[in-house]
Design a protein around this motif. Structure first.
Motif, PDB file in Angstrom:
ATOM      1  N   GLN A  52       2.767   1.148  -0.635  1.00 24.38           N
ATOM      2  CA  GLN A  52       4.075   0.318   0.612  1.00 24.38           C
ATOM      3  C   GLN A  52       2.418  -0.409   1.204  1.00 24.38           C
ATOM      4  O   GLN A  52       1.283   0.759   1.034  1.00 24.38           O
ATOM      5  CB  GLN A  52       4.387   0.695   1.131  1.00 24.38           C
ATOM      6  N   ASN A  53       2.296  -0.871   1.418  1.00 22.64           N
ATOM      7  CA  ASN A  53       1.141  -1.954   2.204  1.00 22.64           C
ATOM      8  C   ASN A  53       0.401  -2.877   1.411  1.00 22.64           C
ATOM      9  O   ASN A  53      -0.939  -1.825   1.485  1.00 22.64           O
ATOM     10  CB  ASN A  53       1.258  -0.721   3.595  1.00 22.64           C
ATOM     11  N   ASN A  54       0.421  -2.604   0.523  1.00 20.30           N
ATOM     12  CA  ASN A  54      -0.858  -3.363  -0.533  1.00 20.30           C
ATOM     13  C   ASN A  54      -0.537  -4.926  -0.421  1.00 20.30           C
ATOM     14  O   ASN A  54       0.092  -5.411  -0.253  1.00 20.30           O
ATOM     15  CB  ASN A  54      -0.502  -2.208  -2.049  1.00 20.30           C
ATOM     16  N   LEU A  55      -1.574  -5.189  -1.965  1.00 18.88           N
ATOM     17  CA  LEU A  55      -0.863  -6.200  -1.831  1.00 18.88           C
ATOM     18  C   LEU A  55      -0.107  -7.367  -3.769  1.00 18.88           C
ATOM     19  O   LEU A  55      -0.784  -8.099  -4.094  1.00 18.88           O
ATOM     20  CB  LEU A  55      -2.681  -7.535  -2.180  1.00 18.88           C
ATOM     21  N   ILE A  56       0.401  -5.547  -4.168  1.00 13.83           N
ATOM     22  CA  ILE A  56       0.712  -5.441  -5.411  1.00 13.83           C
ATOM     23  C   ILE A  56       1.389  -6.976  -5.676  1.00 13.83           C
ATOM     24  O   ILE A  56       2.602  -7.281  -4.542  1.00 13.83           O
ATOM     25  CB  ILE A  56       1.911  -4.826  -5.575  1.00 13.83           C
ATOM     26  N   GLY A  57       1.406  -7.797  -6.309  1.00 14.38           N
ATOM     27  CA  GLY A  57       2.279  -9.403  -6.636  1.00 14.38           C
ATOM     28  C   GLY A  57       3.720  -9.641  -7.310  1.00 14.38           C
ATOM     29  O   GLY A  57       3.823 -10.048  -7.779  1.00 14.38           O
ATOM     30  N   LYS A  58       3.530  -7.662  -8.900  1.00  8.94           N
ATOM     31  CA  LYS A  58       4.322  -7.844  -9.715  1.00  8.94           C
ATOM     32  C   LYS A  58       4.141  -6.604 -10.184  1.00  8.94           C
ATOM     33  O   LYS A  58       3.481  -5.432  -9.879  1.00  8.94           O
ATOM     34  CB  LYS A  58       3.459  -8.782 -11.071  1.00  8.94           C
TER      35      LYS A  58
END
Length: 418
Positions: A52-58
């Motif tokens: 959680q709370n990251n910048l993962i786009g896929k």
């Protein structure tokens, strides 16, 4: 931006003695991770994964995690539910506050027959009319949706109305996808404009904020001279730069912005840029330490003890028997002698230890040409023997023995100077 590396996983696997192949629980939250990678190769036994709370786009590279039971991808940049079919043991999936607009993509979760809990609140799709009914009817294995238990009657009603609800969802999806495409295009255009503006600024003369009157002078030497400015000028430039950065920061935060994956990335990059600017500004503010004053303007020598290798420990003795002054300096035992430079003057003695000065005013005038310096083979101490003027020297004590044990201590002075 952060990446998933083996070192990062090991640092977060202390509870498993930093062993990653048998790891069952892993927490990589708040690491600014942009891509989900490597985990399915390095941690096949994972049961719980916090991202959680990251910048993962896929959602990707997790299909080999057969034992995974709980996956937390809340507060990321995910726009579609996909690539989870291989997670056979998945029972709980948290996708709270992402950017999922393709609600129909949840159909891929039909293969996860053990999935009991799903969180989609905070996504654009959660605002669609008929959202909950569509999910309840599509994923019949679910027991809880967004923290609320699914009643049997609710599922029956959702299945009865499913054809109508599905049509409504597809229409809303289509409208959202058109809007999202425009947002992406606008974000790409803005990114290109910022890149072109930055490139234009760097190509102009004086891009570093200074004017150069001698156009024939090479730029590197001009830039290098910037570091040689007076502290007052440097401080003035630092203050000016700080004001400009604060104005830019205020303008950025006051500017209206859409809630999109691109805006989240832009915000994070802006914060990273501000942090680096502050670090650079702090480095510039650090004044160059002025050279230590050894001799005053009126020619008076000062007592100075700066080297850390000397440990502020020394003794100065007036050996009347041998008519000499002896300085015993407690130099670090393993310090190479080539890093020590001794300079004896008539009224003071100076020792440079790795370029750091130790200077001591002598109680009597000495003969520099007749002075000698030796290192003790046992303690490493530096022993300097300085014969006094108009006196006869009878010899210097052996350097291999501590000076204090062989010299007459009738007149002994121990001093510590800063």
């Amino acid at each position: 931006m952060g990446r998933i590396t083996e070192d990062l996983i090991r640092r977060n696997a202390e509870h498993n003695d930093c062993v990653i192949f048998s790891l069952e629980e892993l927490s990589l939250h708040q690491q600014e991770i942009e891509r989900l990678e490597h985990i399915d190769k390095w941690c096949r036994d994972l049961k719980i994964l916090y991202l959680q709370n990251n910048l993962i786009g896929k959602i990707e590279n997790v299909s080999k995690l057969k034992k995974l039971e709980y996956l937390n991808l809340a507060l990321n940049n995910i726009e579609k539910v996909e690539n989870l079919e291989g997670c056979e043991g998945l029972t709980k999936l948290d996708l709270t506050i992402n950017f999922i607009g393709e609600l129909s993509s949840i159909k891929t979760l039909r293969h996860n027959i053990h999935l009991k809990e799903l969180f989609l609140m905070g996504n654009p799709c959660a605002d669609f009319d008929g959202y909950r009914q569509f999910v309840v009817a599509t994923l019949q294995q679910l027991k809880w949706l967004d923290g609320k238990e699914i009643e049997r009657s609710e599922r029956i009603q959702a299945l009865q109305n499913f054809p109508v609800i599905e049509q409504q969802i597809r229409e809303q999806e289509k409208a959202y996808c058109l809007k999202r495409a425009k947002d992406k295009e606008e974000a790409q255009r803005k990114l290109q404009e910022d890149a072109d503006e930055g490139k234009k600024e760097r190509s102009q003369p004086g891009f570093d904020g200074r004017w150069y009157t001698d156009i024939g002078a090479p730029l590197p030497s001009s830039v290098e001279s910037k570091d040689l400015q007076a502290p007052e000028i440097q401080e003035g430039e630092c203050n000016r730069k700080k004001v400009e950065d604060e104005e830019d920061d205020l303008e950025f935060w006051n500017k209206p912005s859409l809630f999109t994956p691109e805006s989240r990335l832009e915000t994070l990059r802006h914060m990273e840029k501000q942090r680096k600017a502050q670090e650079k500004l702090s480095d510039k503010k650090k004044k160059v330490k002025p050279a230590r004053t050894l001799i005053t303007e009126d020619g008076k020598a000062l007592n100075v003890n700066e080297p850390k290798y000397v440990r502020l420990d020394f003794s100065l003795k007036d050996d009347e028997k041998r008519k000499q002054i002896v300085l015993d300096l407690a130099v670090y035992r393993y310090l190479d002698t080539s890093l020590i430079d001794v300079d004896v003057r008539p009224t003071y003695v100076r020792v440079l230890v790795k370029g750091k000065p130790f200077q001591l005013v002598l109680p009597a005038e000495v003969k520099p040409d007749s002075s000698s310096a030796k290192r003790s083979q046992t303690t490493g101490h530096l022993v300097i023997c300085m014969p006094k003027v108009d006196e006869v020297i009878t010899g210097c004590p052996p350097a291999s023995k501590p000076v204090a044990s062989t010299l007459d201590s009738s007149r002994e002075r121990k001093t510590e100077s800063a």
